[in-house]
Design an enzyme around this catalytic site. Structure first.
Site, PDB file in Angstrom:
ATOM      1  CB  THR A  15      -0.914   0.012   1.242  1.00  0.00           C
ATOM      2  OG1 THR A  15      -1.947   0.946   1.005  1.00  0.00           O
ATOM      3  CG2 THR A  15      -0.174   0.372   2.493  1.00  0.00           C
ATOM      4  CE  LYS A  47      -4.607  -0.910   0.138  1.00  0.00           C
ATOM      5  NZ  LYS A  47      -3.421  -0.798  -0.693  1.00  0.00           N
ATOM      6  N   GLY A  59      -6.087   6.177   7.890  1.00  0.00           N
ATOM      7  CA  GLY A  59      -5.641   5.238   6.867  1.00  0.00           C
ATOM      8  C   GLY A  59      -4.645   4.269   7.466  1.00  0.00           C
ATOM      9  CB  SER A 138       5.621  -0.503  -0.491  1.00  0.00           C
ATOM     10  OG  SER A 138       5.501  -1.637   0.308  1.00  0.00           O
ATOM     11  CB  CYS A 173       5.931   1.937  -5.334  1.00  0.00           C
ATOM     12  SG  CYS A 173       5.762   0.635  -4.094  1.00  0.00           S
ATOM     13  CB  THR A 176       1.950   2.123  -5.022  1.00  0.00           C
ATOM     14  OG1 THR A 176       2.670   2.002  -3.801  1.00  0.00           O
ATOM     15  CG2 THR A 176       0.969   3.270  -4.932  1.00  0.00           C
TER      16      THR A 176
END
Length: 194
Positions: A15, A47, A59, A138, A173, A176
């Site tokens: 995430t 989230k 979150g 991440s 990422c 993501t």
């Protein structure tokens, strides 16, 4: 001094959560990707949530079940300290660190109200960024860097800074994605914080 906060991601590779404060605008954004190991198992997870009738944004990064447990514990602390986000966060961190069961939970929380943005970790940390920008997960370092640049160099509102910064993180990422959810605090009405 740190001008933004990024929590180390450790094993929490699923995430990116970003909280942005620009002037009186406050927004939180999160991507929708959930992974198990190297496999994407869900693309449109949520989230983020609001608490206290929309006056608090929250979150998480990390395990979903762990985060939901922590959200419940945090809501209980908000009931005990309804006008003090920082106190509720500190009490959650103390409980999280001292309780044998809770210590095993693998998640990080970001919470924000009109006045304060905080990162809460199970190791006892409750951290408020100097510049009102914090990131988890991440893709956090990429989102944090992009949000700082946008906040300094543009006149975009917090929600747009958050969205664009997450788009940058999603382009870098692998944990993501670009299924981005953005929540904002409602327009400032007096100075109510219940």
């Amino acid at each position: 001094m740190m001008e933004g906060i990024h929590a180390p991601s450790g094993r929490m590779r699923a995430t990116t959560i970003l909280c942005v404060r620009v002037g009186e605008d406050v927004a939180m954004a999160g991507d929708g990707q959930v992974t198990m190991g190297d496999t994407v198992i869900k693309a449109k997870a949520t989230k983020l949530r609001t608490m206290r009738e929309g006056r608090i944004l929250a979150g998480f990064a990390g395990g979903v079940a762990d985060a939901l447990t922590l959200f419940e514990k945090f809501e209980a602390q908000l009931e005990r300290h309804p006008r003090n986000l920082a106190r509720a966060a500190v009490e959650l961190a103390k409980e999280w660190r001292s309780d044998r069961y809770l210590r095993r939970l693998e998640a990080l929380l970001a919470v924000a109200d009109r006045e304060t943005s905080l990162l809460i970790a199970g190791t006892g940390e409750v951290i408020e960024p100097d510049d009102g920008i914090l990131a988890l997960g991440s893709g956090g370092p990429y989102a944090l860097a992009a949000a700082r640049a946008l906040a300094l160099r543009t006149d975009l509102p917090a929600a747009e800074v958050a969205r664009q910064a997450l788009e940058v993180a999603a382009g870098i990422c692998v944990y993501t994605n670009d299924e981005i959810t953005v929540l904002e605090l409602p327009a400032h009405e007096g100075h109510e914080n219940r």
